[in-house]
Scaffold this active site. Structure first.
Site: not given
Length: 420
Positions: A122, A124, A129, A138, A195, A197, A229, A233, A236, A240, A249, A253, A340, A354
């Site tokens: 998968d 990114y 996204h 952040r 997600e 995709e 997917d 959260r 994760q 992660y 994850k 899927t 995503t 999001e």
């Protein structure tokens, strides 16, 4: 002149003759009937195993298999040969008497996972996204990590939990740690997400130790599917660092049951957004493989967003080149997804993280309820269309899944929090 089939195709059907996606089906209500290959045309499935040699179909024995893998392994020349023959059979009235008995109403079949998954990766690849997630998590730092515009970031997923559309999605359990908690707890995820995709299915394998160039993308990739997917959260977020996604994850899927051949998407090719800085030589493309796919995300009947795949920063060919640049080999049935898909607008985002900005701005459904993340019983459906030959639009069908309650840790504190 528009190519037309003698098979009646309803207006706005996902499956005009310019599409002819492959799937694996069996007749509903006929226990014991073996799954086999078919192509979708209008409201029908053409039974390729039944048509077989009688229809002059090349590689007829491949289509009696319960997966597309034997046919996919034959390579691009074979794929094109069969596609050309199918187009001839379905457009020339002279073949109608031989072909028509093998048309099965699509609403009478059960669709199965169309290919046996070898490996799953998968990516990114959406700048929008990745930037949204950077702003959420952040807020006082640059939204993209330093490596993001230099390589397609990805992770190795779990092939065994790739499931076909319609398979229930069991709410996963795992460790979660609230920001103000001293230690993690265990229970069902309370931040279950989607997600939206697009996935790419590998047909032709490659040699171990030999990278696949961007120019060779179409020689290896058989076709394209829609992907959801599913992501926990909260699980994760705790797990992660430092090695990336794992249990948050790997529980499910979902993929659409129809594999749209790459050749059906020739009219959908577009240039991706400008890439700055210029990628390293192995990631450059003379003829870019951006794709103009219009996607749709629906929850419980409410359309929440329409992510545009054409905005993806990295193309599928660049993802494949990066996935193999270290010498990793491809196998028939390898499958990789885009990550995503999100566009620049608020109604073009491909995840609840999001859309609801990590729970601070819950989305509203048509029944008046709101969602920060998914509740048990929610059904999420993804769809997509693309420009096809002769000015028609072709579709991918849909990938759908319904969330069912967790099977572990019933009665835990986490269970009570599910609907928050």
């Amino acid at each position: 002149m528009t190519t037309r089939s003698w098979v009646p195709v309803p207006e706005h059907s996902d499956f005009p003759v310019q599409n002819l996606p492959y799937g694996i089906f069996s007749r509903a209500g006929e226990p014991g009937e073996p799954p086999r290959a078919g192509v979708a045309i209008g409201a029908y499935v053409l039974d390729l195993a039944g048509l077989g040699e009688a229809g002059g179909l090349p590689y007829a024995a491949d289509f009696a298999a319960p997966t597309l893998n034997p046919f996919m392994a034959r390579g691009r020349d074979a794929w094109r040969e069969v596609r050309a023959r199918l187009t001839e059979l379905l457009t020339d009235e002279a073949h109608r008497a031989a072909v028509e008995p093998h048309l099965v109403p699509r609403d009478t079949v059960t669709l199965h996972l169309p290919f046996e998954v070898a490996d799953y990766v998968d990516f990114y690849a959406s700048e929008h996204h990745a930037s949204n997630l950077g702003r959420v998590f952040r807020p006082n730092q640059p939204p993209l990590m330093p490596n993001w515009k230099h390589l397609p970031v990805g992770y190795h997923g779990r092939a065994g939990t790739v499931v076909v559309s319609g398979t229930p999605v069991v709410r996963p359990c795992g460790q979660r740690k609230a920001p103000d908690a001293e230690a993690p707890g265990f229970g069902p995820s309370v931040r279950l997400d989607i997600e939206a995709e697009v996935g790419f299915v590998v047909g032709t394998p490659s040699e171990l130790g030999r990278p696949v160039a961007t120019a060779d993308f179409a020689d290896h990739v058989f076709g394209v599917v829609l992907v959801n997917d599913w992501s926990a959260r909260d699980i994760q977020a705790w797990e992660y660092v430092p090695l990336g996604p794992f249990l948050g994850k790997s529980f499910a899927t979902s993929v659409s049951p129809w594999v749209v051949p790459l050749d059906a998407l020739a009219e959908a090719r577009v240039a991706p957004p400008a890439q700055d800085p210029e990628p390293l030589p192995y990631l450059r493309e003379d003829a870019p493989w951006g794709l103009d796919l219009a996607m749709e995300v629906e929850c419980n009947g409410t359309v929440l967003s329409r992510p545009p795949f054409r905005t993806m920063y990295w193309t599928a060919a660049q993802m494949l080149a990066h996935m193999t640049v270290n010498g990793a080999s491809l196998r028939t049935g390898d499958f990789y997804a885009s990550g995503t898909v999100s566009g620049p607008a608020a109604d073009e985002r491909g995840s609840f993280l999001e859309l609801g900005w990590n729970g601070t701005e819950p989305v509203k459904l048509a029944d008046g309820s709101t969602r920060a993340y998914l509740a048990d019983g929610d059904t999420v459906t993804l769809r997509a269309t693309a420009p096809g030959a002769d000015g028609v639009r072709i579709g991918f069908g849909e990938v759908s899944g319904t969330v069912v309650p967790a099977r572990e840790a019933a009665g835990s504190a986490g269970q009570a929090e599910q609907q928050q």
